[in-house]
Design a protein around this motif. Sequence first.
Motif, PDB file in Angstrom:
ATOM      1  N   ARG A 864      50.862 -88.037   7.813  1.00  0.00           N
ATOM      2  CA  ARG A 864      52.147 -87.547   7.306  1.00  0.00           C
ATOM      3  C   ARG A 864      53.126 -87.097   8.381  1.00  0.00           C
ATOM      4  NH1 ARG A 864      52.479 -87.469   1.702  1.00  0.00           N
ATOM      5  NH2 ARG A 864      50.803 -88.841   1.007  1.00  0.00           N
ATOM      6  N   PHE A 865      52.684 -86.938   9.647  1.00  0.00           N
ATOM      7  CA  PHE A 865      53.633 -86.492  10.667  1.00  0.00           C
ATOM      8  C   PHE A 865      53.191 -86.947  12.046  1.00  0.00           C
ATOM      9  CE2 PHE A 865      50.457 -83.119  10.496  1.00  0.00           C
ATOM     10  CZ  PHE A 865      50.215 -82.866  11.840  1.00  0.00           C
ATOM     11  N   LYS A 866      54.159 -86.909  12.992  1.00  0.00           N
ATOM     12  CA  LYS A 866      53.919 -87.147  14.409  1.00  0.00           C
ATOM     13  C   LYS A 866      54.278 -85.884  15.184  1.00  0.00           C
ATOM     14  CE  LYS A 866      55.023 -92.108  14.322  1.00  0.00           C
ATOM     15  NZ  LYS A 866      55.919 -93.155  14.876  1.00  0.00           N
ATOM     16  N   GLN A 867      53.590 -85.666  16.300  1.00  0.00           N
ATOM     17  CA  GLN A 867      53.829 -84.482  17.123  1.00  0.00           C
ATOM     18  C   GLN A 867      54.470 -84.907  18.451  1.00  0.00           C
ATOM     19  OE1 GLN A 867      52.317 -81.594  15.723  1.00  0.00           O
ATOM     20  NE2 GLN A 867      53.114 -80.109  17.193  1.00  0.00           N
ATOM     21  N   GLN A 868      55.448 -84.138  18.922  1.00  0.00           N
ATOM     22  CA  GLN A 868      56.085 -84.437  20.200  1.00  0.00           C
ATOM     23  C   GLN A 868      56.711 -83.171  20.768  1.00  0.00           C
ATOM     24  OE1 GLN A 868      58.908 -87.445  19.129  1.00  0.00           O
ATOM     25  NE2 GLN A 868      60.002 -86.159  17.699  1.00  0.00           N
ATOM     26  N   ASN A 869      57.080 -83.234  22.064  1.00  0.00           N
ATOM     27  CA  ASN A 869      57.699 -82.069  22.691  1.00  0.00           C
ATOM     28  C   ASN A 869      58.954 -82.492  23.439  1.00  0.00           C
ATOM     29  OD1 ASN A 869      57.152 -82.347  25.788  1.00  0.00           O
ATOM     30  ND2 ASN A 869      55.213 -82.863  24.808  1.00  0.00           N
ATOM     31  N   SER A 870      59.825 -81.524  23.675  1.00  0.00           N
ATOM     32  CA  SER A 870      61.045 -81.749  24.454  1.00  0.00           C
ATOM     33  C   SER A 870      61.491 -80.410  25.019  1.00  0.00           C
ATOM     34  CB  SER A 870      62.148 -82.363  23.576  1.00  0.00           C
ATOM     35  OG  SER A 870      62.481 -81.483  22.511  1.00  0.00           O
ATOM     36  N   PHE A 871      62.450 -80.464  25.948  1.00  0.00           N
ATOM     37  CA  PHE A 871      62.936 -79.213  26.525  1.00  0.00           C
ATOM     38  C   PHE A 871      64.343 -79.424  27.063  1.00  0.00           C
ATOM     39  CE2 PHE A 871      59.943 -81.337  29.389  1.00  0.00           C
ATOM     40  CZ  PHE A 871      60.777 -81.706  30.433  1.00  0.00           C
ATOM     41  N   ASN A 872      65.075 -78.326  27.142  1.00  0.00           N
ATOM     42  CA  ASN A 872      66.385 -78.330  27.806  1.00  0.00           C
ATOM     43  C   ASN A 872      66.454 -77.104  28.696  1.00  0.00           C
ATOM     44  OD1 ASN A 872      67.061 -76.124  26.168  1.00  0.00           O
ATOM     45  ND2 ASN A 872      68.089 -77.396  24.640  1.00  0.00           N
ATOM     46  N   ALA A 873      67.657 -76.642  28.994  1.00  0.00           N
ATOM     47  CA  ALA A 873      67.815 -75.595  30.006  1.00  0.00           C
ATOM     48  C   ALA A 873      67.085 -74.307  29.641  1.00  0.00           C
ATOM     49  CB  ALA A 873      69.299 -75.299  30.224  1.00  0.00           C
ATOM     50  N   PHE A 874      66.992 -73.959  28.344  1.00  0.00           N
ATOM     51  CA  PHE A 874      66.374 -72.679  28.015  1.00  0.00           C
ATOM     52  C   PHE A 874      65.484 -72.734  26.772  1.00  0.00           C
ATOM     53  CE2 PHE A 874      70.734 -72.895  26.459  1.00  0.00           C
ATOM     54  CZ  PHE A 874      70.584 -72.705  25.100  1.00  0.00           C
ATOM     55  N   VAL A 875      65.250 -73.917  26.204  1.00  0.00           N
ATOM     56  CA  VAL A 875      64.415 -74.039  25.012  1.00  0.00           C
ATOM     57  C   VAL A 875      63.350 -75.101  25.241  1.00  0.00           C
ATOM     58  CG1 VAL A 875      64.342 -74.554  22.543  1.00  0.00           C
ATOM     59  CG2 VAL A 875      66.322 -73.367  23.498  1.00  0.00           C
ATOM     60  N   VAL A 876      62.101 -74.742  24.945  1.00  0.00           N
ATOM     61  CA  VAL A 876      61.001 -75.705  24.933  1.00  0.00           C
ATOM     62  C   VAL A 876      60.608 -75.910  23.480  1.00  0.00           C
ATOM     63  CG1 VAL A 876      58.653 -76.219  25.676  1.00  0.00           C
ATOM     64  CG2 VAL A 876      60.211 -74.997  27.210  1.00  0.00           C
ATOM     65  N   SER A 877      60.644 -77.163  23.013  1.00  0.00           N
ATOM     66  CA  SER A 877      60.457 -77.452  21.594  1.00  0.00           C
ATOM     67  C   SER A 877      59.170 -78.221  21.358  1.00  0.00           C
ATOM     68  CB  SER A 877      61.642 -78.274  21.061  1.00  0.00           C
ATOM     69  OG  SER A 877      62.852 -77.565  21.212  1.00  0.00           O
ATOM     70  N   ASP A 878      58.477 -77.826  20.317  1.00  0.00           N
ATOM     71  CA  ASP A 878      57.266 -78.525  19.879  1.00  0.00           C
ATOM     72  C   ASP A 878      57.514 -78.936  18.426  1.00  0.00           C
ATOM     73  OD1 ASP A 878      54.375 -78.820  18.882  1.00  0.00           O
ATOM     74  OD2 ASP A 878      54.123 -78.522  21.028  1.00  0.00           O
ATOM     75  N   SER A 879      57.581 -80.242  18.165  1.00  0.00           N
ATOM     76  CA  SER A 879      58.092 -80.732  16.881  1.00  0.00           C
ATOM     77  C   SER A 879      57.074 -81.553  16.114  1.00  0.00           C
ATOM     78  CB  SER A 879      59.344 -81.588  17.109  1.00  0.00           C
ATOM     79  OG  SER A 879      60.348 -80.857  17.765  1.00  0.00           O
TER      80      SER A 879
END
Length: 896
Positions: A864-879
Amino acid sequence: MTLKYIRLIFLLLLAGFSSLGFAQQIKVQGKVTDSLQNPLPYANILAIPNAEDLEVRFAITEQDGSYKLGLVKQQTYELTVSYLGYKPQKLNITTTDQDLVKNFVLEENPDQLDEVHIKYTPPIVVKKDTITYDVNRFTTGEERKLRDALKKLPGVEVDRAGNVKVQGKKVTKVLVENKTFFTGNSKLAVNNIPADAVDKVEVLDNYNEVAMLKGLQDSEDMALNILLKEDKKKFVFGDIEAGAGIEDRYLLYPNLFYYSPKTNVNFIGDLNNQGIKSFSFSDYLEFEGGFGKLLDDAGSYFSLFNSDFAQYLNNQDFTDNINQFGALNVRQSVNNSTDLSGYVITSNSKTQTLSNTLNSYQNITEPFTEDRTITNNLNNFFTIGKFTVDYDPDYTEDFAYNAFVKVTNNDANGLINTINPNQNNTINTFTDITALNLKQNISYSRKLSKAHTATLEATYNFQNDKPITEWITNQQILQGLIPLEDEETYNILQTKKSKSHNFNAIVKDYWVLNNFNHLYTSIGINTSFNSFYNSDVQVLEDSSINNFSSAGFGNDFGYNFIDTFLGLEYKFMIGIATFKPALYYHGYLWRTEQFGDAETFSKTLLLPQFTSKIEFNNSEKLNFKYKLNARFASVNQLANNFILSSFNNVFRGNNQLENQLYHTATLSYYKFSLFRNLNFNLNTSFNKRITTIKNVTELNGIESFNTAIMFDQPEHNWNVSGRISKKIRKIRYNLSTSFSYSDFYQILNDETNLNVSKSISSTIGLETFFKNFPNLELNYTKDFSNYKALNTISKFENDRFEVVLEYDFLKDFIFKADYTFDNYNNKNQGITNTFDTANASLFYQKEDSPWGFEVSANNIFDVRFKQQNSFNAFVVSDSRTFIIPRIVMFKLSYKL
């Protein structure tokens, strides 16, 4: 039966299909020379087996006339050696357990060139920049689409999306009978042209649409020219596929072609609710001029990439999708020198998306985590059209006119739920975006004399965007930034209007001093006239308006930009190396105006370039490029009043911004050996930003205010990627790896800090090429990523295992299956997730029957879902991005 046992059975089936033996081989080698013992490079050696279940083997001699063939032990072959202008030789051999040495001496026979050509056609013909494959020598007749046939050609690779590489180099254009197929993108061609219509495939390296400019213009393009069988050159062919499945799933896929010497008509349609998109962001880039050309103008590329239209195209994961797609391409030859052509591509889709993201806010006094869930219902409509006139009376003159149009209308209804230490809020979002893009282009080339060739290229581009966005919430947002009046429900409405007129023209003279020295001069102009308007207001419950203009919101901004330039390039050759230093002098003039307050700016820049190419031989090259780039701010960055960027961000432009300045350098090496079945590529790129446009951020919880300034601290990007593949007998082994490093400054809450990002990805795999047994592709990928911000280091790892199986059996059946397993690990938050997906299909078509039948299942494990990560200058995201559940379909196809 539990999901665990279903996975086990599926993997056992894949392993069972692929557990078959290998035929042992011996090596036949030697030299091919003429009667004077001079080596004959590129001579063809063909080995035809007596046994029907063995494939034809071949080799092409190297520069010293040597060749190597791998033949099966204890088999009889007929060897044929041929070289244009020489009498072919034939020899029957029976292999043993020992390697053989066979030398051939060919006798000259210039009077029988035509006869030789008629009697014998080699499976591969190699010239300097052209490789021609006789497709029938490598296929079995069971191939359905062009992609299936291409995968069986030596040195050719096709990925799942339909991208093609030859000798490790990506194909950038596809032609059919020397005419561009639709946009020229390989995906439409390889996934739609029937395999049984193809006679030969030509690979054209260093391709240039204007023949007289080859050798003058630097071209890294590679084209694929599809030559049709004689009975398909004036014929209607194609196929129609229809399908239905559980939970009201459906598919209709007509694919029709008409070809004649003067008229070509192609139609591709697609109606489905399986989540299949027929038009991707890469296809859009081809419409806009191609990825390589856009990278020469990085501003245009990033503008396209960040556009609302591109964001929709990039989204490949959704919980539900209905796609309606149609593409019509027509070409008419008026006479021997004039062609008219055009295409229309239309898409209408309805999409539902769902994602859940944990955002870790770093580099602040008290780091915290936000839990954000976003749902969206999107309707996307677009029509893209192109009309072209090609006038090519002779080798010395070429004229082309192109007219483009793109119309888009997108609307979305979304819901954002955010949980963080400061609030627990739900925001309804509504967007409606209409856009019109018109573009016209003229290019004219003329050979003025033996030494001089001149070109003129001019482009006019009109863009008109009208996005409207509405945010509705029962809690105040962006307090202290927007002047909201107290109400039970807050309704914020934003209206934007952006319009631009761009005109570019360049005249260039190519002066060939001699075979080893060229001098090129250019003169040109780039102009851009832009207007940008935005209004941010609160719609009150009594329908009155609270305009935020009193707080500095709203823009009515004008931006005119003129760039005139003069360029000088000197191209010279020393041995196997070609060098081209260049210098461009630019004079810039721009004017900004906001509510009648105007300012004018000007500056000049001298921008050097340098390229070099070392060509060791036709299959081994080293390229280097360097360029000093200047990129000016966009109208959105310059508009100096406030504007809402999202429900939690306000942006203010800066009309004092000038240009970014950065160095770029790339080095690439590739080597390919048909004889050794070896393919090696190494690429590296380096980017140093001297002056950049930098966002300054004030962050309060999840809400932020951004503005832009000029920033002169150096920042760097470095990327290295390599790939090596080696085919041993019927198995190709692949190893690829990539490394990326970047450092950049962030200015957050009055503090300036250096952030560092590193990532490594490596893949090892193999692919089999059996004729009568199942074919298997196995890949294992390991990814590491590391992001350092202030004193915080975020680490992510991912392991991916892929299995792809294809088996043609009982003559009329084709079984396909693929399985992917991911193990995702967020080291900092201690999050570990595993998820796997599997798809399978069984296709049946009786030989000589136009009817085909297929049963397919996608997302067999109902993930039902996929997991991935990303980041920018001040946020690290786990989606987590949610995807379409299991789909089972029955399909019926009819081949015309």
